[in-house]
Each structure stands twice: as structure tokens, then as C-alpha cells.
Write an enzyme that holds these catalytic residues in place. Structure first.
Site, PDB file in Angstrom:
ATOM      1  N   HIS A   1       0.844  -1.194   0.000  1.00 23.87           N
ATOM      2  CA  HIS A   1       0.000   0.000   0.000  1.00 23.87           C
ATOM      3  C   HIS A   1       0.879   1.245   0.000  1.00 23.87           C
ATOM      4  O   HIS A   1       2.081   1.164   0.226  1.00 23.87           O
ATOM      5  CB  HIS A   1      -0.908   0.017   1.240  1.00 23.87           C
ATOM      6  CG  HIS A   1      -0.152   0.135   2.522  1.00 23.87           C
ATOM      7  ND1 HIS A   1       0.560  -0.922   3.072  1.00 23.87           N
ATOM      8  CD2 HIS A   1       0.042   1.183   3.363  1.00 23.87           C
ATOM      9  CE1 HIS A   1       1.127  -0.532   4.195  1.00 23.87           C
ATOM     10  NE2 HIS A   1       0.858   0.751   4.399  1.00 23.87           N
TER      11      HIS A   1
ATOM     12  N   ASP B   1       0.799   5.166   1.893  1.00 25.63           N
ATOM     13  CA  ASP B   1       0.117   5.852   2.987  1.00 25.63           C
ATOM     14  C   ASP B   1      -0.646   7.043   2.416  1.00 25.63           C
ATOM     15  O   ASP B   1      -0.097   7.809   1.624  1.00 25.63           O
ATOM     16  CB  ASP B   1       1.118   6.332   4.041  1.00 25.63           C
ATOM     17  CG  ASP B   1       1.786   5.170   4.771  1.00 25.63           C
ATOM     18  OD1 ASP B   1       1.214   4.067   4.792  1.00 25.63           O
ATOM     19  OD2 ASP B   1       2.882   5.387   5.325  1.00 25.63           O
TER      20      ASP B   1
ATOM     21  N   HIS C   1       4.744   0.170  -0.079  1.00 25.47           N
ATOM     22  CA  HIS C   1       5.505  -0.633   0.870  1.00 25.47           C
ATOM     23  C   HIS C   1       4.612  -1.705   1.476  1.00 25.47           C
ATOM     24  O   HIS C   1       3.396  -1.688   1.300  1.00 25.47           O
ATOM     25  CB  HIS C   1       6.142   0.247   1.960  1.00 25.47           C
ATOM     26  CG  HIS C   1       5.162   1.111   2.694  1.00 25.47           C
ATOM     27  ND1 HIS C   1       4.606   2.262   2.169  1.00 25.47           N
ATOM     28  CD2 HIS C   1       4.633   0.979   3.936  1.00 25.47           C
ATOM     29  CE1 HIS C   1       3.796   2.797   3.049  1.00 25.47           C
ATOM     30  NE2 HIS C   1       3.790   2.041   4.131  1.00 25.47           N
TER      31      HIS C   1
ATOM     32  N   ARG D   1       7.593  -8.565  15.307  1.00 29.27           N
ATOM     33  CA  ARG D   1       7.918  -7.201  14.891  1.00 29.27           C
ATOM     34  C   ARG D   1       6.879  -6.270  15.493  1.00 29.27           C
ATOM     35  O   ARG D   1       5.682  -6.552  15.455  1.00 29.27           O
ATOM     36  CB  ARG D   1       7.912  -7.079  13.371  1.00 29.27           C
ATOM     37  CG  ARG D   1       8.127  -5.651  12.878  1.00 29.27           C
ATOM     38  CD  ARG D   1       8.099  -5.578  11.348  1.00 29.27           C
ATOM     39  NE  ARG D   1       8.012  -4.221  10.875  1.00 29.27           N
ATOM     40  CZ  ARG D   1       9.037  -3.399  10.713  1.00 29.27           C
ATOM     41  NH1 ARG D   1      10.256  -3.816  10.993  1.00 29.27           N
ATOM     42  NH2 ARG D   1       8.860  -2.167  10.284  1.00 29.27           N
TER      43      ARG D   1
END
Length: 196
Positions: free
Chosen positions: A68, A70, A125, A135
Site C-alpha cells: 500500500h 500511505d 511498501h 515485529r
């Protein structure tokens, strides 16, 4: 959150300096506005030990958050010392961003791409989860007020240069993004079609 907002504003003002935009706070004031639609989010990607390695990839990574861009003006990200963030290159291949728990990663958002008439580009990203280590990422998404009109800044339009985008409000863009797939190019709905 105030410290990361302040950092985002300083970055935007440095970008404005680089583009010779006046006043230099034309972008940062949108984040400082009391109606700013900014968000702070924490993401947790647990380890996925059941994932089998693919194509010789010994990490056996799987998608934790799909590809996607941002939508906001700017995103400031920090994570634990765990790999997973990848960016897409122009040829469509993916490269990993090395983890660094001492650094912040800055993403240009779709709104900033429009406001700079494409001089700064939002980058597609994604995040991969891995087999062994969790993570955690913390992201500040700097968004304008819902009623803010998003269009190329007049001070960037030189000579007979045309806007690449139709004007829209941040609310209109959010509604469009909500009604589209995560990986979709949401800006395509606001691009001006060149006359032939």
C-alpha cells in the site's frame, strides 16, 4: 505523540525549504491544526513458525501487512530491531529496509505527492512477518483536517505547468481509500487526464 508530531513538522519544513515553498510552514501547519486528522498506531506482527520457506528464502516470511501507500501527508515510523519493512522499486521488485531501532523511517504520503504535484512520490511498501521474531512498529500518520482541500501548492506551479490532480478534500480521499482495495492506486481517481 507531540514529539513525533514536532519532528514530522520539522521534516516538512525542511522539505519546503528544499522546494523553496513560502511560507515554509504551509505543510506543517496542517499537522499542527487542532482539527488535524493525525493518528498514532502500534502494529504487532507475531512470529509465524508454521510458515514454510519459499523459493530458497530461509526466513520463510509471509505478508503481515499488504502492499500500500500511505494516504496522509507524511508517516513517521519506528520499529523494534526486527526486519520486515519492504519498499517497491519502480520495476515492481521488492527490497527490504534494514531494521534499525535507533532510526525513524519517513514515508511521503499520497496527499504530499499531490501537494507537490508529484515532486515527492508516495512509495508502495509492505510488511513481512517472519518465523522466529515478533515485529512491533509505531507509526505517526500526519493527516490534514478533514475539510482541507488537497491540491498542488500554487507556489510550486511554474509557468504554464498544469496540475496533475483534481482538487479534493481529505475527507473525500479517505472515503475513496476506504472503498478501495489496500493495494489499489487510490490517486488514480483524482488524476487529471492529459488532453490528446
Amino acid at each position: 505523540m507531540n514529539s513525533v508530531k514536532k519532528m514530522a513538522c520539522e521534516i516538512l519544513e525542511t522539505m519546503a525549504d528544499g522546494l523553496k515553498i513560502q511560507p515554509r510552514n504551509v505543510l506543517s501547519k496542517l499537522l499542527m491544526d487542532e482539527e488535524s486528522d493525525s493518528v498514532f498506531r502500534v502494529n504487532h506482527y507475531p512470529p509465524c513458525p508454521e510458515v514454510q520457506p519459499l523459493n530458497g528464502n530461509s526466513n520463510g516470511n509471509m505478508i503481515g501487512f499488504g502492499e500500500h501507500t500511505d494516504p496522509q501527508i507524511i508517516s513517521v515510523l519506528r520499529s523494534n530491531n526486527t526486519s520486515g519493512l519492504q519498499i517497491s522499486l519502480r520495476d515492481g521488485s521488492w527490497i527490504s529496509v534494514p531494521p534499525d531501532h535507533n532510526s525513524f523511517f519517513i514515508n511521503v504520503g499520497d496527499s504530499l505527492q499531490v501537494m507537490t504535484n508529484g515532486r515527492f512520490r508516495s512509495v508502495k511498501h509492505r510488511v513481512l512477518s517472519n518465523r522466529e521474531k515478533a515485529r512491533v512498529s509505531m507509526i505517526y500518520f500526519g493527516g490534514p483536517p478533514l475539510s482541507e482541500k488537497i491540491a498542488p501548492l500554487p507556489s510550486l506551479m511554474r509557468g504554464d505547468q498544469q496540475s496533475l490532480y483534481k482538487e479534493f478534500t481529505w475527507f473525500e480521499y479517505k472515503r475513496c481509500a476506504f472503498n478501495s482495495r489496500l493495494a489499489a492506486n487510490r490517486l488514480i481517481h483524482f488524476e487529471k487526464i492529459a488532453a490528446s
